[in-house]
Design an enzyme around this catalytic site. Structure first.
Site, PDB file in Angstrom:
ATOM      1  N   ASP A 111      42.254  38.692  44.455  1.00 13.03           N
ATOM      2  CA  ASP A 111      42.713  38.655  45.847  1.00 13.03           C
ATOM      3  C   ASP A 111      42.090  39.829  46.572  1.00 13.03           C
ATOM      4  O   ASP A 111      41.863  40.890  45.985  1.00 13.03           O
ATOM      5  CB  ASP A 111      44.239  38.753  45.919  1.00 13.03           C
ATOM      6  CG  ASP A 111      44.933  37.479  45.472  1.00 13.03           C
ATOM      7  OD1 ASP A 111      44.369  36.389  45.676  1.00 13.03           O
ATOM      8  OD2 ASP A 111      46.044  37.576  44.928  1.00 13.03           O
ATOM      9  N   ASP A 126      43.366  30.664  48.729  1.00 14.89           N
ATOM     10  CA  ASP A 126      44.704  30.674  49.324  1.00 14.89           C
ATOM     11  C   ASP A 126      44.654  30.217  50.782  1.00 14.89           C
ATOM     12  O   ASP A 126      45.523  29.459  51.230  1.00 14.89           O
ATOM     13  CB  ASP A 126      45.325  32.073  49.252  1.00 14.89           C
ATOM     14  CG  ASP A 126      45.532  32.562  47.838  1.00 14.89           C
ATOM     15  OD1 ASP A 126      45.702  31.715  46.933  1.00 14.89           O
ATOM     16  OD2 ASP A 126      45.529  33.788  47.639  1.00 14.89           O
TER      17      ASP A 126
END
Length: 154
Positions: A111, A126
């Site tokens: 991330d 995402d």
């Protein structure tokens, strides 16, 4: 056809961006992009959304494969028809596969995208999943509205 093309594009952009972050940043490192609206911060998530279920990432990879299978099944069945639903399904499948690939290869998801003051951290997969869910809801609402409208004319 949008489904397959978009799924592949999302998967490639997601994996390319994660590769770049892993190759050019250290875990925990932050880089300003469009301060104060957007910055990159390298984080490895071995769980699910909001860092929940840490250490159980591989189970979410299997779940993602099942979700993609369900999407393909409903596309074949004809329940997900039309360009908007193809695009929604493409975003969902590409995003799910992008994160599943990370989980299966690395045991965790890379991330790096932080919006604003840091309300959460995410990646391209995402973002694609969120866009897919939003478009899926819009598509279902539009379909429902059109069906109700056609019934009122009978």
């Amino acid at each position: 056809m949008y489904f397959y093309i978009l799924s592949l594009i999302v998967l490639l952009i997601d994996q390319g961006s994660k590769w770049w972050v892993r190759a050019h940043m250290s875990v925990g490192e932050t880089r300003g992009v469009l301060a104060p609206y957007l910055h990159f911060e390298y984080y490895q998530n071995s769980g699910a959304a909001f860092s929940s279920f840490q250490g159980y990432g591989k189970w979410f990879a299997y779940l993602a494969v099942i979700v993609v299978g369900v999407i393909v099944y409903y596309r074949i069945k004809g329940a997900l028809r039309g360009n908007l639903m193809d695009i929604a399904a493409g975003f969902l499948a590409g995003g799910a596969l992008g994160n599943a690939l990370d989980r299966l290869i690395f045991g965790k998801v890379t991330d790096f995208i932080v919006w604003g003051s840091g309300s959460g951290i995410m990646n391209i997969a995402d973002l694609a999943i969120n866009a897919g869910v939003l478009l899926l809801i819009v598509g279902m609402l539009l379909r429902s509205w059109c069906e109700r409208r056609s019934y009122s004319f009978k």
